[in-house]
Design a protein around this motif. Sequence first.
Motif, mmCIF file in Angstrom:
data_model
loop_
_atom_site.group_PDB
_atom_site.id
_atom_site.type_symbol
_atom_site.label_atom_id
_atom_site.label_comp_id
_atom_site.label_asym_id
_atom_site.label_seq_id
_atom_site.Cartn_x
_atom_site.Cartn_y
_atom_site.Cartn_z
ATOM 1 N N ARG A 44 37.582 31.148 36.973
ATOM 2 C CA ARG A 44 37.366 31.310 38.407
ATOM 3 C C ARG A 44 38.610 30.938 39.221
ATOM 4 N NH1 ARG A 44 31.295 28.554 38.677
ATOM 5 N NH2 ARG A 44 30.154 30.409 37.953
ATOM 6 N N VAL A 45 39.591 30.332 38.573
ATOM 7 C CA VAL A 45 40.791 29.863 39.263
ATOM 8 C C VAL A 45 42.000 30.105 38.368
ATOM 9 C CG1 VAL A 45 39.574 28.083 40.596
ATOM 10 C CG2 VAL A 45 40.490 27.532 38.325
ATOM 11 N N ALA A 142 42.780 33.555 37.258
ATOM 12 C CA ALA A 142 41.425 33.843 37.717
ATOM 13 C C ALA A 142 41.016 35.234 37.251
ATOM 14 C CB ALA A 142 41.351 33.743 39.235
ATOM 15 N N GLY A 143 39.802 35.345 36.708
ATOM 16 C CA GLY A 143 39.305 36.614 36.195
ATOM 17 C C GLY A 143 39.606 36.850 34.726
ATOM 18 N N GLY A 165 36.600 26.221 36.091
ATOM 19 C CA GLY A 165 35.800 26.120 37.309
ATOM 20 C C GLY A 165 34.306 26.208 37.111
ATOM 21 N N HIS A 166 33.842 26.072 35.850
ATOM 22 C CA HIS A 166 32.410 26.205 35.570
ATOM 23 C C HIS A 166 31.771 24.835 35.411
ATOM 24 C CE1 HIS A 166 32.445 30.594 34.937
ATOM 25 N NE2 HIS A 166 33.664 30.382 34.474
#
Length: 396
Positions: A44-45, A142-143, A165-166
Amino acid sequence: MHRQHIDLDEAIQILKDTLPLPETEILPLEQAAGRVLAVPLLARVDHPSVDDSAMDGIACKLSDSQRTPVTLKLVGESRAGEGFSGVVNTGECIRIYTGAPVPEGADAICKVEDLQIEGDQVTLLHPARSQDIRHRGSDFRAGQEGLQKGDVLSPARLALCASMGHRTVEVFKKLRVGILSTGDEIIEAGEPLAPGQVYDSNKYGIYAQLLDLGLEPVLLPHAADHPEKVKENLKEAGLDVLLTSGGVSMGNYDIVRDLLFGEGEVRFWKVNLRPGGPALCGLWEGLPVLGLPGNPVSALVVFEVLFKPAVFALLERTDPPHRKVRARASNPFKAVPKKTAYWRAKLVFEDGELQVQDGNAPLSNMLRGLAHANALVVVQPGEAIEAGELAEVLWL
């Protein structure tokens, strides 16, 4: 029509297709250790989220620091969580700490061991290096996919989940696997042992194997040699899978075999395998059943080479079910006609190479040999392994 006398690979596939695909659940990271990811996990980051320093020292311009010794003016500092808000100009530097953001204008780091600092004057004794800057997204962006479906959440992978980010992850629910021992001669360990009776060792070995596999074992009450006793024990169990011990061979009191053939569905019976050839797979009232032999070594080996690979395949685990190695045989390992043999053995490192020794316990009721073994030697049908030859070994 059930399959009979089949090879191990076919048995694994049939069992895998018989097992139910487990549902998924979302867990916080602190409850997810050892669980299997049910979906791929994307970052996510970016990590690092900024260009940062790999060490304590000073940040400066690379062009200022190549001819040493050189003295620069100290104009500030950057530390993790609070960076330097200004710009580093020619002839300047800032104190910087590991993980701290590299400010605008700086493109190199000189480690603290190579510095002399007096007030706001910093002398570099060795050149600064641009490679000591960890650039934004150099670990992951990210991604980007960080973990795959089927990855087991080890400590390092749990840490990676958090870094991406989880706070929670989607994992497979643990299969509830019942363990049912059959036989009039079986009694609980510690009870007085009458002639002809034997303590129930299988259920505890299988229980531990299920825990190692990350499943939820359920110990069921012992069933005597009567089908009605088996059915009574299953009524309120709420199981996903049933593992039985004993009752699958050719005798008059092999009740698991009789129950599946009489009231259930048999997928296969008898595998070209030693030990453990009588293994049976089927369904009873929709419940997947794997019937393990009653002999202790046979039961534990069939679990290891048949049930475990089927579960790995079911969960699409990215790690292999066994660590396979090649080792020099210290003694012969006999072949069995038309069957793949898995002989108990001990791996040792001697004379600069991996060697494998006979477990010295050839019979399937001799549990002590398996308890002290750390490997299974794989012998293909009719192809004995002579002393000095390389053998395929499953390292347990």
